[in-house]
Design a protein around this motif. Sequence first.
Motif, short mmCIF file in Angstrom:
data_model
loop_
_atom_site.label_atom_id
_atom_site.label_comp_id
_atom_site.label_asym_id
_atom_site.label_seq_id
_atom_site.Cartn_x
_atom_site.Cartn_y
_atom_site.Cartn_z
N GLU A 107 1.14 -1.13 0.03
CA GLU A 107 -0.12 0.80 -0.58
C GLU A 107 0.96 0.96 -0.03
O GLU A 107 0.70 2.43 -0.89
CB GLU A 107 -0.89 -0.50 1.16
CG GLU A 107 -1.80 -0.52 1.02
CD GLU A 107 -2.63 -1.05 2.27
OE1 GLU A 107 -2.33 -0.09 3.23
OE2 GLU A 107 -3.32 -1.71 2.52
N GLY A 111 1.20 4.11 -3.15
CA GLY A 111 0.93 5.65 -3.22
C GLY A 111 2.09 6.14 -3.72
O GLY A 111 1.75 7.61 -4.01
N GLY A 131 -0.67 7.38 4.98
CA GLY A 131 -0.23 7.42 3.71
C GLY A 131 -1.39 5.84 3.34
O GLY A 131 -1.70 5.86 2.47
N VAL A 135 -4.40 5.66 0.24
CA VAL A 135 -4.69 4.25 -0.67
C VAL A 135 -5.62 3.06 -0.08
O VAL A 135 -6.61 3.22 -1.14
CB VAL A 135 -3.56 4.02 0.03
CG1 VAL A 135 -3.48 2.29 -2.25
CG2 VAL A 135 -2.05 4.59 -1.00
#
Length: 251
Positions: A107, A111, A131, A135
Amino acid sequence: MNSAYFEGVTPLWVAPGRAPIPERYHAASFSLADWAGPDWPDNDASGFFPLRHYLIGACEKWQTHNWQADWDLIAARKRDAKHRQTLAKATRAFRQAIGSSSFRRAERDLGVSIATALCPSAKLEMTYEDGCSAVVSALRDFEKQSLRPDRFPVRFGPLLYDTFPTRLPKREIAVALVLADFVTGFRKDDHRAGGLHFPRPAVLSPKLPWKAIAEFATAFSDDPDASINPDNVATRVRNLRGKVARIMRYP
């Protein structure tokens, strides 16, 4: 033909200095005069000449319209609608797959890759967890967007549908609907109705000149099989009116 209103007038009469009526509209013009009745040369009583002018103008304008572009766009949107379920399913599987990576590393990498591609000089002031969550949230939103139906109007020539039509009419029938609305709006009797603001729902009055409408609508057709039979044009146009949300008078 002589009358109290003009001398030597026929349904093909034009004012001095005007271009003659193209031959393709001759039969339709005579049929329109037959419908208007014996007083058709009396412009105040029948409105024949401006009505003939408007009908020819509409036919000429819709002849130049790019009908194929409308058809191609509708076909593309239908293909896109069929692909939505597939896209949503693939997005869900992808979201679940990257969510199962160790420490949510996938992930995070996704991102960063997207942010770098969109804005190479961007500085992200965001925690690792925020973050990753961003995502996942973006993928969920995209999945929902993929399942959202196409609710934009569908246009085919002068016709505007609220939803995708099962089948598109022949272009001659589409033009005939516009012409029938034209006659409704400019006829000189108690059946006159409609408005000047478009797009709007088509308005069809009773006792319309269906033979003339059929002949005007097929004026550009070189294929005898494409011509509209005046005996069933009224039924086909009324059926189309029930399926179409609004019409446009001109392109």
